[in-house]
Design an enzyme around this catalytic site. Structure first.
Site, PDB file in Angstrom:
ATOM      1  N   THR A  15       0.833  -1.211   0.000  1.00 53.94           N
ATOM      2  CA  THR A  15       0.000   0.000   0.000  1.00 53.94           C
ATOM      3  C   THR A  15       0.862   1.254   0.000  1.00 53.94           C
ATOM      4  O   THR A  15       2.033   1.233   0.368  1.00 53.94           O
ATOM      5  CB  THR A  15      -0.945   0.015   1.220  1.00 53.94           C
ATOM      6  OG1 THR A  15      -0.176   0.053   2.422  1.00 53.94           O
ATOM      7  CG2 THR A  15      -1.857  -1.199   1.228  1.00 53.94           C
ATOM      8  N   ASP A  16       0.237   2.344  -0.412  1.00 54.05           N
ATOM      9  CA  ASP A  16       0.934   3.628  -0.424  1.00 54.05           C
ATOM     10  C   ASP A  16       0.469   4.480   0.756  1.00 54.05           C
ATOM     11  O   ASP A  16      -0.291   4.019   1.620  1.00 54.05           O
ATOM     12  CB  ASP A  16       0.729   4.342  -1.769  1.00 54.05           C
ATOM     13  CG  ASP A  16      -0.739   4.624  -2.083  1.00 54.05           C
ATOM     14  OD1 ASP A  16      -1.590   4.606  -1.155  1.00 54.05           O
ATOM     15  OD2 ASP A  16      -1.049   4.863  -3.261  1.00 54.05           O
ATOM     16  N   LYS A  17       0.878   5.731   0.793  1.00 57.86           N
ATOM     17  CA  LYS A  17       0.542   6.626   1.893  1.00 57.86           C
ATOM     18  C   LYS A  17      -0.965   6.822   2.029  1.00 57.86           C
ATOM     19  O   LYS A  17      -1.469   7.078   3.106  1.00 57.86           O
ATOM     20  CB  LYS A  17       1.246   7.974   1.690  1.00 57.86           C
ATOM     21  CG  LYS A  17       1.126   8.903   2.857  1.00 57.86           C
ATOM     22  CD  LYS A  17       1.944  10.158   2.655  1.00 57.86           C
ATOM     23  CE  LYS A  17       1.803  11.055   3.864  1.00 57.86           C
ATOM     24  NZ  LYS A  17       2.593  12.261   3.745  1.00 57.86           N
TER      25      LYS A  17
END
Length: 144
Positions: A15-17
């Site tokens: 996942t990203d931010k």
């Protein structure tokens, strides 16, 4: 046509931010689904390469529809869209298991090449390999 369904759980590292799976991970998932699909033919990617055939990617695409999130269980559906002696096209759907929502769909086009990276006709050069893949491509027992 045969459809492989590979289930994975989204890892935090994917996942990203924003808490959504980063777009680059879908291609890794496509590769996972493709490997599992090929294994169902009775051969593995390793077997294919050990017999002197490689499947480099010529083209790839992914349409992102809805984001997957950490700990979502997703199903990668993989099938052969088209196959001839020189190339094979795989299609993919990424579906969230819980609600059956389509998250992404994509495709990869691969050439059959020999160890010298020249295109080969797998139907002629490796007929036993062709037969195994062809069976999954044309098998009417399975359906979407």
């Amino acid at each position: 046509m045969h459809i492989n369904k590979t289930t994975i759980k989204v890892r935090y590292v994917e996942t990203d931010k924003m808490g959504i799976v980063h777009h680059s991970n879908y291609y890794a998932w496509f590769e996972l689904g493709r490997g599992e699909f090929i294994t169902e033919s009775g051969i593995t990617y390793r077997d294919i390469e050990e017999k002197g055939v490689m499947l480099p990617v010529l083209e790839s695409s992914c349409k992102y529809i809805m984001g997957a999130k950490y700990e979502d269980e997703v199903i990668i559906e993989t099938w052969i869209e088209e196959m001839n002696g020189a190339k094979i096209i795989f299609n993919y759907n990424v579906v969230r298991k819980e609600d059956k929502k389509l998250l992404a769909k994509g495709s990869t086009t691969h050439a059959f090449v020999g160890e010298n990276f020249k295109i080969i006709n797998i139907k002629k050069k490796k007929p036993e390999m062709w037969e195994k893949l062809q069976k999954l491509y044309t098998d009417k027992y399975y359906s979407i």
